[in-house]
Design a protein around this motif. Structure first.
Motif, PDB file in Angstrom:
ATOM      1  N   GLU A   1     -14.010 -26.153  59.984  1.00 15.16           N
ATOM      2  CA  GLU A   1     -13.589 -27.355  59.256  1.00 15.16           C
ATOM      3  C   GLU A   1     -12.957 -26.980  57.915  1.00 15.16           C
ATOM      4  N   LEU A   2     -13.541 -26.014  57.224  1.00 17.81           N
ATOM      5  CA  LEU A   2     -12.971 -25.552  55.955  1.00 17.81           C
ATOM      6  C   LEU A   2     -11.567 -24.986  56.168  1.00 17.81           C
ATOM      7  N   ALA A   3     -11.397 -24.244  57.255  1.00 15.71           N
ATOM      8  CA  ALA A   3     -10.081 -23.671  57.577  1.00 15.71           C
ATOM      9  C   ALA A   3      -9.074 -24.787  57.865  1.00 15.71           C
ATOM     10  N   ARG A   4      -9.522 -25.843  58.574  1.00 15.29           N
ATOM     11  CA  ARG A   4      -8.628 -26.968  58.874  1.00 15.29           C
ATOM     12  C   ARG A   4      -8.203 -27.669  57.589  1.00 15.29           C
ATOM     13  N   TRP A   5      -9.163 -27.878  56.673  1.00 12.30           N
ATOM     14  CA  TRP A   5      -8.845 -28.508  55.377  1.00 12.30           C
ATOM     15  C   TRP A   5      -7.806 -27.689  54.632  1.00 12.30           C
TER      16      TRP A   5
ATOM     17  N   THR B   1      -5.652 -25.352  55.846  1.00  5.33           N
ATOM     18  CA  THR B   1      -4.371 -25.309  56.559  1.00  5.33           C
ATOM     19  C   THR B   1      -3.564 -26.586  56.327  1.00  5.33           C
ATOM     20  N   ASN B   2      -4.253 -27.719  56.343  1.00  2.00           N
ATOM     21  CA  ASN B   2      -3.570 -29.017  56.214  1.00  2.00           C
ATOM     22  C   ASN B   2      -3.540 -29.543  54.781  1.00  2.00           C
ATOM     23  N   ASP B   3      -4.037 -28.727  53.835  1.00  2.00           N
ATOM     24  CA  ASP B   3      -4.018 -29.110  52.412  1.00  2.00           C
ATOM     25  C   ASP B   3      -4.630 -30.500  52.200  1.00  2.00           C
ATOM     26  N   VAL B   4      -5.776 -30.723  52.818  1.00  2.00           N
ATOM     27  CA  VAL B   4      -6.384 -32.050  52.866  1.00  2.00           C
ATOM     28  C   VAL B   4      -6.757 -32.568  51.478  1.00  2.00           C
ATOM     29  N   PHE B   5      -7.308 -31.699  50.621  1.00  2.00           N
ATOM     30  CA  PHE B   5      -7.710 -32.154  49.289  1.00  2.00           C
ATOM     31  C   PHE B   5      -6.512 -32.677  48.503  1.00  2.00           C
ATOM     32  N   LYS B   6      -5.439 -31.887  48.432  1.00  7.42           N
ATOM     33  CA  LYS B   6      -4.255 -32.311  47.671  1.00  7.42           C
ATOM     34  C   LYS B   6      -3.633 -33.566  48.270  1.00  7.42           C
ATOM     35  N   ARG B   7      -3.638 -33.655  49.591  1.00  3.37           N
ATOM     36  CA  ARG B   7      -3.078 -34.840  50.249  1.00  3.37           C
ATOM     37  C   ARG B   7      -3.920 -36.081  49.951  1.00  3.37           C
ATOM     38  N   SER B   8      -5.251 -35.897  49.873  1.00  2.00           N
ATOM     39  CA  SER B   8      -6.109 -37.044  49.553  1.00  2.00           C
ATOM     40  C   SER B   8      -5.850 -37.538  48.135  1.00  2.00           C
ATOM     41  N   MET B   9      -5.531 -36.615  47.230  1.00  2.00           N
ATOM     42  CA  MET B   9      -5.204 -36.979  45.849  1.00  2.00           C
ATOM     43  C   MET B   9      -3.849 -37.700  45.801  1.00  2.00           C
ATOM     44  N   ALA B  10      -2.875 -37.142  46.497  1.00  2.00           N
ATOM     45  CA  ALA B  10      -1.535 -37.734  46.498  1.00  2.00           C
ATOM     46  C   ALA B  10      -1.559 -39.134  47.105  1.00  2.00           C
ATOM     47  N   HIS B  11      -2.407 -39.333  48.106  1.00  2.00           N
ATOM     48  CA  HIS B  11      -2.517 -40.626  48.782  1.00  2.00           C
ATOM     49  C   HIS B  11      -3.010 -41.721  47.843  1.00  2.00           C
ATOM     50  N   ARG B  12      -3.741 -41.337  46.783  1.00  2.00           N
ATOM     51  CA  ARG B  12      -4.310 -42.316  45.851  1.00  2.00           C
ATOM     52  C   ARG B  12      -3.536 -42.399  44.529  1.00  2.00           C
ATOM     53  N   GLU B  13      -2.428 -41.692  44.415  1.00  2.00           N
ATOM     54  CA  GLU B  13      -1.614 -41.762  43.195  1.00  2.00           C
ATOM     55  C   GLU B  13      -1.245 -43.208  42.889  1.00  2.00           C
ATOM     56  N   GLY B  14      -1.440 -43.615  41.634  1.00  2.00           N
ATOM     57  CA  GLY B  14      -1.096 -44.969  41.226  1.00  2.00           C
ATOM     58  C   GLY B  14      -2.203 -45.984  41.444  1.00  2.00           C
ATOM     59  N   ALA B  15      -3.280 -45.576  42.125  1.00  2.00           N
ATOM     60  CA  ALA B  15      -4.409 -46.485  42.354  1.00  2.00           C
ATOM     61  C   ALA B  15      -5.230 -46.601  41.069  1.00  2.00           C
ATOM     62  N   PRO B  16      -6.069 -47.619  40.946  1.00  2.00           N
ATOM     63  CA  PRO B  16      -6.931 -47.718  39.755  1.00  2.00           C
ATOM     64  C   PRO B  16      -7.776 -46.449  39.618  1.00  2.00           C
ATOM     65  N   PRO B  17      -7.823 -45.880  38.423  1.00  2.00           N
ATOM     66  CA  PRO B  17      -8.549 -44.605  38.274  1.00  2.00           C
ATOM     67  C   PRO B  17     -10.067 -44.791  38.184  1.00  2.00           C
ATOM     68  N   TRP B  18     -10.768 -43.794  38.649  1.00  2.00           N
ATOM     69  CA  TRP B  18     -12.204 -43.667  38.398  1.00  2.00           C
ATOM     70  C   TRP B  18     -12.345 -42.347  37.670  1.00  2.00           C
ATOM     71  N   ILE B  19     -12.738 -42.404  36.405  1.00  3.31           N
ATOM     72  CA  ILE B  19     -12.710 -41.214  35.539  1.00  3.31           C
ATOM     73  C   ILE B  19     -13.951 -40.358  35.764  1.00  3.31           C
TER      74      ILE B  19
ATOM     75  N   ILE C   1     -18.902 -24.450  50.051  1.00  3.75           N
ATOM     76  CA  ILE C   1     -19.698 -25.671  50.213  1.00  3.75           C
ATOM     77  C   ILE C   1     -18.816 -26.914  50.368  1.00  3.75           C
ATOM     78  N   GLY C   2     -17.493 -26.716  50.321  1.00  3.64           N
ATOM     79  CA  GLY C   2     -16.570 -27.823  50.547  1.00  3.64           C
ATOM     80  C   GLY C   2     -16.443 -28.769  49.373  1.00  3.64           C
ATOM     81  N   TYR C   3     -16.689 -28.255  48.161  1.00  2.00           N
ATOM     82  CA  TYR C   3     -16.564 -29.099  46.959  1.00  2.00           C
ATOM     83  C   TYR C   3     -15.095 -29.182  46.582  1.00  2.00           C
ATOM     84  N   TRP C   4     -14.558 -30.395  46.561  1.00  2.00           N
ATOM     85  CA  TRP C   4     -13.145 -30.585  46.274  1.00  2.00           C
ATOM     86  C   TRP C   4     -12.913 -30.724  44.778  1.00  2.00           C
ATOM     87  N   THR C   5     -12.286 -29.720  44.199  1.00  4.94           N
ATOM     88  CA  THR C   5     -11.899 -29.740  42.795  1.00  4.94           C
ATOM     89  C   THR C   5     -10.719 -28.802  42.610  1.00  4.94           C
ATOM     90  N   ASP C   6      -9.918 -29.046  41.604  1.00  8.21           N
ATOM     91  CA  ASP C   6      -8.719 -28.236  41.360  1.00  8.21           C
ATOM     92  C   ASP C   6      -9.099 -26.984  40.578  1.00  8.21           C
TER      93      ASP C   6
END
Length: 202
Positions: A18-22, A24-42, A139-144
């Motif tokens: 699953e980590l390899a799939r994430w 390969t498909n750049d899932v974290f960055k895509r999840s961020m891009a998908h929410r661009e412009g949405a109300p922020p949660w700081i 551990i699959g923690y999504w952070t930049d």
């Protein structure tokens, strides 16, 4: 409709696939891009100090942080997540003192010197960054982590807020100007810490 599931499951292999799939498909960055412009949660991460090896308590902390960030993202909010490294404080100094076999300010000044001690502290806090990065990914923690910040590097962004400004903003949100004595003590404490920091690093 469903693939058959073996009774002999290799959970480690499943996690790694699953980590390899994430990745390969750049899932974290895509999840961020998908929410661009949405109300922020700081989200402000309290970053770890990387002068010691990561432990189980770091896993717990990162899992909890990740749960909140992912939940808010699934609620439709944009959650910016940037890794950081805490490079200040007594734990850093104590670790370097142990390595040098000394203890206390007097020994630091007379046997090592402030400049050299500061340099050793800066080196020390980077010792286990690689291990923390591997743990974070495993551990699959999504952070930049690519654009991680270090607290010993002075911020250059206008988005960084000084502590006194943050206090004023917090008081404004509460509809209060604050007690003048507390405000004066706050500013005095900040000035004192700034003078101390300048004195130690000059």
């Amino acid at each position: 409709m469903f693939r058959p599931v073996s009774a002999e499951l290799d959970f480690v292999a499943l996690e790694e696939a699953e980590l390899a799939r994430w990745k390969t498909n750049d899932v974290f960055k895509r999840s961020m891009a998908h929410r661009e412009g949405a109300p922020p949660w700081i989200f402000y991460e309290g970053p770890p100090t990387a002068n010691g090896k990561p432990g189980l308590h770091h896993v717990w902390a990162r899992v909890y942080k990740d749960l909140f960030c992912r939940y808010q993202t699934m609620q439709g909010r944009f959650v910016a997540r940037r890794a950081g490294w805490d490079t200040h404080g007594l734990p850093v100094e104590v670790q370097v003192e142990k390595q040098l076999g000394i203890s206390g300010k007097k020994a630091i000044v007379e046997q090592v010197g402030i400049e050299e001690f500061t340099r050793l502290c800066r080196e020390s806090v980077l010792t286990y960054v690689g291990e923390f990065e591997r743990l974070t990914e495993r551990i699959g923690y999504w952070t930049d982590m690519e654009h991680a910040y270090y607290t010993f590097i002075r911020p250059t962004s206008s988005r960084c807020v000084a502590p006194s400004t943050a206090l004023q903003q917090w008081l404004a949100l509460r509809g209060s100007e604050g007690h003048p004595v507390l405000s004066a003590l706050w500013h005095r404490a900040l000035e004192s810490r700034a003078r101390t920091a300048r004195g130690l690093h000059e």
